[in-house]
Design an enzyme around this catalytic site. Structure first.
Site, PDB file in Angstrom:
ATOM      1  N   ASN A   1      15.030 -17.503   6.514  1.00 56.63           N
ATOM      2  CA  ASN A   1      14.035 -17.677   7.569  1.00 56.63           C
ATOM      3  C   ASN A   1      14.148 -16.683   8.719  1.00 56.63           C
ATOM      4  OD1 ASN A   1      14.887 -20.741   6.598  1.00 56.63           O
ATOM      5  ND2 ASN A   1      12.728 -20.220   6.454  1.00 56.63           N
TER       6      ASN A   1
ATOM      7  N   VAL B   1      12.900 -14.624  13.822  1.00 55.55           N
ATOM      8  CA  VAL B   1      12.955 -15.949  13.193  1.00 55.55           C
ATOM      9  C   VAL B   1      11.553 -16.388  12.797  1.00 55.55           C
ATOM     10  CG1 VAL B   1      13.511 -18.391  13.589  1.00 55.55           C
ATOM     11  CG2 VAL B   1      15.033 -16.600  14.450  1.00 55.55           C
ATOM     12  N   CYS B   2      11.465 -16.970  11.623  1.00 54.85           N
ATOM     13  CA  CYS B   2      10.186 -17.459  11.110  1.00 54.85           C
ATOM     14  C   CYS B   2      10.371 -18.907  10.654  1.00 54.85           C
ATOM     15  CB  CYS B   2       9.726 -16.587   9.951  1.00 54.85           C
ATOM     16  SG  CYS B   2       8.164 -17.102   9.232  1.00 54.85           S
ATOM     17  N   ILE B   3      10.148 -19.838  11.581  1.00 53.96           N
ATOM     18  CA  ILE B   3      10.142 -21.261  11.234  1.00 53.96           C
ATOM     19  C   ILE B   3       8.906 -21.891  11.871  1.00 53.96           C
ATOM     20  CG2 ILE B   3      12.633 -21.542  10.868  1.00 53.96           C
ATOM     21  CD1 ILE B   3      12.845 -22.688  13.677  1.00 53.96           C
TER      22      ILE B   3
END
Length: 169
Positions: free
Chosen positions: A82, A89-91
């Site tokens: 993620n 950050v990719c959430i």
């Protein structure tokens, strides 16, 4: 929200975070004259591949916070699905509010103005339970699925060793 109101909100959220610390997380300003950019230290959660690691990341707040989420970027090298190769950050919880153009995320999983910095800290849970189904780092996600205890674990361990020597620089 005016710039003064936003500055007061960010100052209050930082003070609350320092008065009531979250385990495995600490935050401060990168520059005392810039409330919009924070440096955080995240300690790898116990019983995970990241245990013992100390990650440095930056939170950057937009001028429309809290209507828009902050950006989280790891400065320390890290290897979860993620976090993309640039450290971003990719959430879901820090994605822009509204409809997901890909149809993967539900609106209630995305950023809402009621969220605070403590919500952003949920990146710690990403280390304990990474989401390989919607990866930002495809190579890490593939390795996690195919060879979690082999190549993936080796690369995470490399990042852990490296961060232990550089986290407090």
């Amino acid at each position: 929200m005016t710039e003064l109101q936003l500055a007061l909100l960010l100052r209050r959220q930082l003070a609350q975070l320092n008065e009531n610390p979250v385990e495995g997380f600490s935050a401060g300003l990168i520059d005392d004259n810039d409330l919009y950019r924070w440096e955080v230290l995240i300690i790898g959660p116990p019983d995970t591949l990241y245990e013992g690691d100390v990650f440095k990341a930056h939170l950057t707040f937009p001028k429309y916070y809290p209507l828009r989420p902050s950006k989280v970027k790891f400065i320390t090298e890290i290897w979860p699905p993620n976090v993309d190769k640039n450290g971003d950050v990719c959430i879901s919880i820090i994605h822009e509010p509204g409809e997901d153009k890909y149809g993967y995320e539900k609106p209630d999983e995305l950023w809402l103005p009621i969220h605070t910095v403590e919500t952003i800290i949920s990146v710690i849970s990403m280390l304990a339970d990474p989401n390989g189904d919607s990866p930002a780092h495809v190579d890490a996600a593939k390795e996690q699925r195919k060879d979690r205890n082999g190549e993936f674990k080796r690369k995470v361990a490399h990042c852990v060793r490296k961060s232990q020597g550089t986290a407090f620089e």
